[in-house]
Structure formats: C-alpha cells, structure tokens
Design a protein around this motif. Sequence first.
Motif, PDB file in Angstrom:
ATOM      1  N   HIS A   9     123.589 -36.960  20.758  1.00 30.29           N
ATOM      2  CA  HIS A   9     124.065 -35.582  20.487  1.00 30.29           C
ATOM      3  C   HIS A   9     125.316 -35.255  19.581  1.00 30.29           C
ATOM      4  N   GLY A  10     126.060 -36.570  19.593  1.00 29.75           N
ATOM      5  CA  GLY A  10     127.211 -36.355  18.895  1.00 29.75           C
ATOM      6  C   GLY A  10     128.611 -35.975  19.583  1.00 29.75           C
ATOM      7  N   GLY A  11     128.292 -35.515  20.847  1.00 28.98           N
ATOM      8  CA  GLY A  11     129.082 -35.018  21.565  1.00 28.98           C
ATOM      9  C   GLY A  11     129.945 -35.860  22.870  1.00 28.98           C
ATOM     10  N   SER A  12     130.502 -35.387  23.474  1.00 30.70           N
ATOM     11  CA  SER A  12     131.172 -36.000  24.799  1.00 30.70           C
ATOM     12  C   SER A  12     131.366 -35.248  25.744  1.00 30.70           C
ATOM     13  N   VAL A  13     131.484 -35.812  26.964  1.00 26.59           N
ATOM     14  CA  VAL A  13     132.056 -35.259  28.224  1.00 26.59           C
ATOM     15  C   VAL A  13     133.187 -36.154  28.654  1.00 26.59           C
ATOM     16  N   GLU A  14     134.001 -35.450  29.351  1.00 24.94           N
ATOM     17  CA  GLU A  14     135.082 -36.184  30.210  1.00 24.94           C
ATOM     18  C   GLU A  14     135.234 -35.625  31.404  1.00 24.94           C
ATOM     19  N   TYR A  15     135.473 -36.495  32.319  1.00 18.65           N
ATOM     20  CA  TYR A  15     135.935 -36.063  33.826  1.00 18.65           C
ATOM     21  C   TYR A  15     137.283 -35.665  33.822  1.00 18.65           C
ATOM     22  N   VAL A  16     137.457 -34.390  34.145  1.00 20.26           N
ATOM     23  CA  VAL A  16     138.906 -33.709  34.420  1.00 20.26           C
ATOM     24  C   VAL A  16     139.549 -34.110  35.698  1.00 20.26           C
ATOM     25  N   ASN A  17     138.689 -33.535  36.743  1.00 24.38           N
ATOM     26  CA  ASN A  17     139.122 -33.546  38.327  1.00 24.38           C
ATOM     27  C   ASN A  17     138.049 -32.919  39.062  1.00 24.38           C
ATOM     28  N   VAL A  29     134.223 -28.320  43.410  1.00 25.27           N
ATOM     29  CA  VAL A  29     133.997 -28.052  42.006  1.00 25.27           C
ATOM     30  C   VAL A  29     134.410 -29.411  41.185  1.00 25.27           C
ATOM     31  N   VAL A  30     133.438 -29.872  40.231  1.00 25.69           N
ATOM     32  CA  VAL A  30     133.875 -30.875  39.248  1.00 25.69           C
ATOM     33  C   VAL A  30     134.309 -30.070  38.019  1.00 25.69           C
ATOM     34  N   HIS A  31     135.505 -30.501  37.373  1.00 27.22           N
ATOM     35  CA  HIS A  31     135.852 -29.915  36.189  1.00 27.22           C
ATOM     36  C   HIS A  31     135.690 -31.155  35.049  1.00 27.22           C
ATOM     37  N   VAL A  32     135.038 -30.624  33.955  1.00 29.27           N
ATOM     38  CA  VAL A  32     134.736 -31.328  32.861  1.00 29.27           C
ATOM     39  C   VAL A  32     135.164 -31.004  31.526  1.00 29.27           C
ATOM     40  N   ARG A  33     135.370 -31.772  30.457  1.00 33.16           N
ATOM     41  CA  ARG A  33     135.779 -31.218  29.274  1.00 33.16           C
ATOM     42  C   ARG A  33     134.717 -31.662  28.190  1.00 33.16           C
ATOM     43  N   GLU A  40     128.608 -32.796  48.512  1.00 31.75           N
ATOM     44  CA  GLU A  40     129.820 -32.730  47.860  1.00 31.75           C
ATOM     45  C   GLU A  40     130.191 -31.771  46.658  1.00 31.75           C
ATOM     46  N   VAL A  41     129.268 -31.587  45.923  1.00 32.55           N
ATOM     47  CA  VAL A  41     129.422 -30.846  44.815  1.00 32.55           C
ATOM     48  C   VAL A  41     128.571 -29.322  44.874  1.00 32.55           C
ATOM     49  N   GLU A  42     129.462 -28.189  44.485  1.00 33.69           N
ATOM     50  CA  GLU A  42     129.081 -26.980  44.704  1.00 33.69           C
ATOM     51  C   GLU A  42     128.732 -26.506  43.308  1.00 33.69           C
ATOM     52  N   ALA A  43     129.405 -26.906  42.239  1.00 38.10           N
ATOM     53  CA  ALA A  43     129.438 -26.418  40.866  1.00 38.10           C
ATOM     54  C   ALA A  43     130.195 -27.597  40.045  1.00 38.10           C
ATOM     55  N   VAL A  44     129.834 -27.214  38.676  1.00 36.58           N
ATOM     56  CA  VAL A  44     130.590 -28.020  37.793  1.00 36.58           C
ATOM     57  C   VAL A  44     130.953 -26.891  36.740  1.00 36.58           C
ATOM     58  N   GLU A  45     132.174 -26.964  36.501  1.00 38.47           N
ATOM     59  CA  GLU A  45     132.807 -26.067  35.510  1.00 38.47           C
ATOM     60  C   GLU A  45     133.577 -26.854  34.147  1.00 38.47           C
ATOM     61  N   GLN A  46     133.405 -26.002  33.088  1.00 35.68           N
ATOM     62  CA  GLN A  46     134.033 -26.739  31.672  1.00 35.68           C
ATOM     63  C   GLN A  46     135.479 -26.018  31.900  1.00 35.68           C
ATOM     64  N   VAL A  47     136.370 -26.828  31.382  1.00 35.86           N
ATOM     65  CA  VAL A  47     137.538 -26.570  31.163  1.00 35.86           C
ATOM     66  C   VAL A  47     137.900 -26.846  29.584  1.00 35.86           C
ATOM     67  N   HIS A  48     139.139 -26.036  29.086  1.00 41.38           N
ATOM     68  CA  HIS A  48     139.146 -26.421  27.511  1.00 41.38           C
ATOM     69  C   HIS A  48     140.451 -26.834  27.421  1.00 41.38           C
TER      70      HIS A  48
END
Length: 83
Positions: A28-36, A41-45, A75-83
């Motif tokens: 897809h030409g994109g990326s996902v990065e683990y934040v914390n 809740v897992v935060h990704v960018r 362990e994981v209830e949700a994944v949320e995107q951060v900017h």
Amino acid sequence: MDPKTEFTLEDQMRGLIEQLDAYISTYHGGSVEYVNYQDRVVHVRLGGACTECPLSSTTVKGWIEGTFKQFFPTEVEAVEQVH
C-alpha cells in the motif's frame, strides 16, 4: 539467540507492528509505527500513503486492532491512531 530469552509484552507488540508495517509498506506504500501501550490501548502512527488515505481509520480500527485482539485478546482493548 538463547532459547531461554523471553520477550516482554511490549517487545511482542512491536514485533507484530513490524510485520504489519512490512505488509502495508509493500502493498500500500504506507507505514505503521508502534508508539506505546498504555491502559490496554496500543497507540500507533500511520505514515506514507496512509497519512492522507480516507480509509486509514478502517485500517487502524478494522485490520490493525482486529489483529492485535486476535494475538493479545486479554491485553488489548483498543488500538488508536496518534498524529
């Protein structure tokens, strides 16, 4: 690697993100990065082509969150995107 080496929960989550990132990057030409990880809740960018994609919320909530809940059901209830 020593077979007795244990990976922390956060190490395992980072590893899963690396696998998802490889797929997103290749197809897809994109990326996902683990934040914390905090309070179940897992935060990704998202980056690359995913930054401006109108389906980015579907990618995060549908695909990434669904995958995390499959591998880390208690362990994981949700994944949320951060900017």
